[in-house]
Design a protein around this motif. Sequence first.
Motif, mmCIF file in Angstrom:
data_model
loop_
_atom_site.group_PDB
_atom_site.id
_atom_site.type_symbol
_atom_site.label_atom_id
_atom_site.label_comp_id
_atom_site.label_asym_id
_atom_site.label_seq_id
_atom_site.Cartn_x
_atom_site.Cartn_y
_atom_site.Cartn_z
ATOM 1 N N GLY A 13 0.831 -1.198 0.000
ATOM 2 C CA GLY A 13 0.000 0.000 0.000
ATOM 3 C C GLY A 13 0.865 1.246 0.000
ATOM 4 O O GLY A 13 1.728 1.412 -0.849
ATOM 5 N N ALA A 14 0.646 2.103 0.979
ATOM 6 C CA ALA A 14 1.383 3.369 1.052
ATOM 7 C C ALA A 14 2.652 3.272 1.892
ATOM 8 O O ALA A 14 3.350 4.268 2.059
ATOM 9 N N ILE A 15 2.950 2.080 2.418
ATOM 10 C CA ILE A 15 4.086 1.922 3.332
ATOM 11 C C ILE A 15 5.217 1.156 2.654
ATOM 12 O O ILE A 15 5.018 0.057 2.117
ATOM 13 N N ALA A 16 6.416 1.729 2.694
ATOM 14 C CA ALA A 16 7.622 1.067 2.195
ATOM 15 C C ALA A 16 8.414 0.542 3.382
ATOM 16 O O ALA A 16 8.573 1.240 4.390
ATOM 17 N N ALA A 200 1.197 6.970 7.600
ATOM 18 C CA ALA A 200 0.759 6.708 6.230
ATOM 19 C C ALA A 200 -0.632 7.256 5.964
ATOM 20 O O ALA A 200 -0.998 7.503 4.809
ATOM 21 N N ASN A 201 -1.401 7.469 7.013
ATOM 22 C CA ASN A 201 -2.747 8.028 6.876
ATOM 23 C C ASN A 201 -2.775 9.540 7.094
ATOM 24 O O ASN A 201 -3.850 10.137 7.182
ATOM 25 N N GLY A 202 -1.610 10.141 7.176
ATOM 26 C CA GLY A 202 -1.527 11.568 7.463
ATOM 27 C C GLY A 202 -1.411 12.417 6.218
ATOM 28 O O GLY A 202 -1.439 11.925 5.081
ATOM 29 N N PRO A 255 -10.686 14.605 10.013
ATOM 30 C CA PRO A 255 -10.288 14.685 8.604
ATOM 31 C C PRO A 255 -9.788 13.331 8.097
ATOM 32 O O PRO A 255 -9.293 12.503 8.877
ATOM 33 N N LYS A 256 -9.929 13.125 6.806
ATOM 34 C CA LYS A 256 -9.391 11.933 6.165
ATOM 35 C C LYS A 256 -8.408 12.388 5.112
ATOM 36 O O LYS A 256 -8.784 12.988 4.095
ATOM 37 N N PHE A 257 -7.134 12.141 5.359
ATOM 38 C CA PHE A 257 -6.083 12.628 4.460
ATOM 39 C C PHE A 257 -5.786 11.596 3.376
ATOM 40 O O PHE A 257 -5.771 10.391 3.620
ATOM 41 N N GLU A 258 -5.505 12.103 2.178
ATOM 42 C CA GLU A 258 -5.216 11.248 1.043
ATOM 43 C C GLU A 258 -3.786 11.415 0.529
ATOM 44 O O GLU A 258 -3.385 10.767 -0.429
ATOM 45 N N GLY A 259 -3.026 12.315 1.162
ATOM 46 C CA GLY A 259 -1.630 12.488 0.776
ATOM 47 C C GLY A 259 -1.447 13.334 -0.467
ATOM 48 O O GLY A 259 -0.408 13.266 -1.130
ATOM 49 N N ARG A 260 -2.438 14.159 -0.795
ATOM 50 C CA ARG A 260 -2.330 15.019 -1.975
ATOM 51 C C ARG A 260 -3.079 16.351 -1.751
ATOM 52 O O ARG A 260 -3.860 16.472 -0.841
#
Length: 260
Positions: A13-16, A200-202, A255-260
Amino acid sequence: MEPQLPLIYEKNGAIARIQFNRPKALNALDIATAKAFLTACQAIAADAEVRAVVIKGEGRAFMAGGDLVQMRSDPTAVANELIEHMHAAIKLLASVRAPVVASLHGAVAGAGFSLALACDLAIAAEGTRFTLAYANVGTACDCSGSWNLPRQIGLRQALGIALLGETLDAKQALQLGIVNRVVPAADLQMETEKLVQRLANGPTEAFGRIKKLIRNSLDCDLATQLDAERDSFLACTHTQDFKGALAAFVEKRPPKFEGR
């Protein structure tokens, strides 16, 4: 049987996730590992979907420093190649938007200590042992240890740790500000995952700008830093995350962050 990879890189997903994988050598840093680390960091820097990074070690240690056995054959050439790859990788980690978390256990020594300092956040298991170690083998720091350590704990403390080569336990590391959290060893993986998932959800764009502001702050005068803060704040006002957070505040919901 295929040879064991010195480092494992995975993206879920969004985590490396980067895991040093030389457990028999306590993840001592050799040239193959340094090359693989740089390749992983290049992949992270090129992937806009990555919103958090975790670095950890397999086996009984995070990293017990450089591989002195490999270095004996040609100290200057081996050290130069190790440093070239590691320094390029550390520059990339400092530049990416995604927060980078060091998950530490066992021995955190030499280059391992420096790398942990280079990460944005660090969580350590009880029982972790920290040794800068360079002076103990008659050399100076690498992997950004001399830059990060005094910035994190102050000049006098940094000189003491670097010159005396003494070992710190996890509690001391926490008190000095070398790590953010210390957790029971059995909980390290779980607590690391909770922290990384939270990041990752920030608001990833804001995180990247915060990283840059704070990392550059000690090299700027106040006026320059204020200008940089203004520019960064205004840039964030154009993001979907900021606009969504404003709406969430008005509507009294998280809030729900999408990273953009």
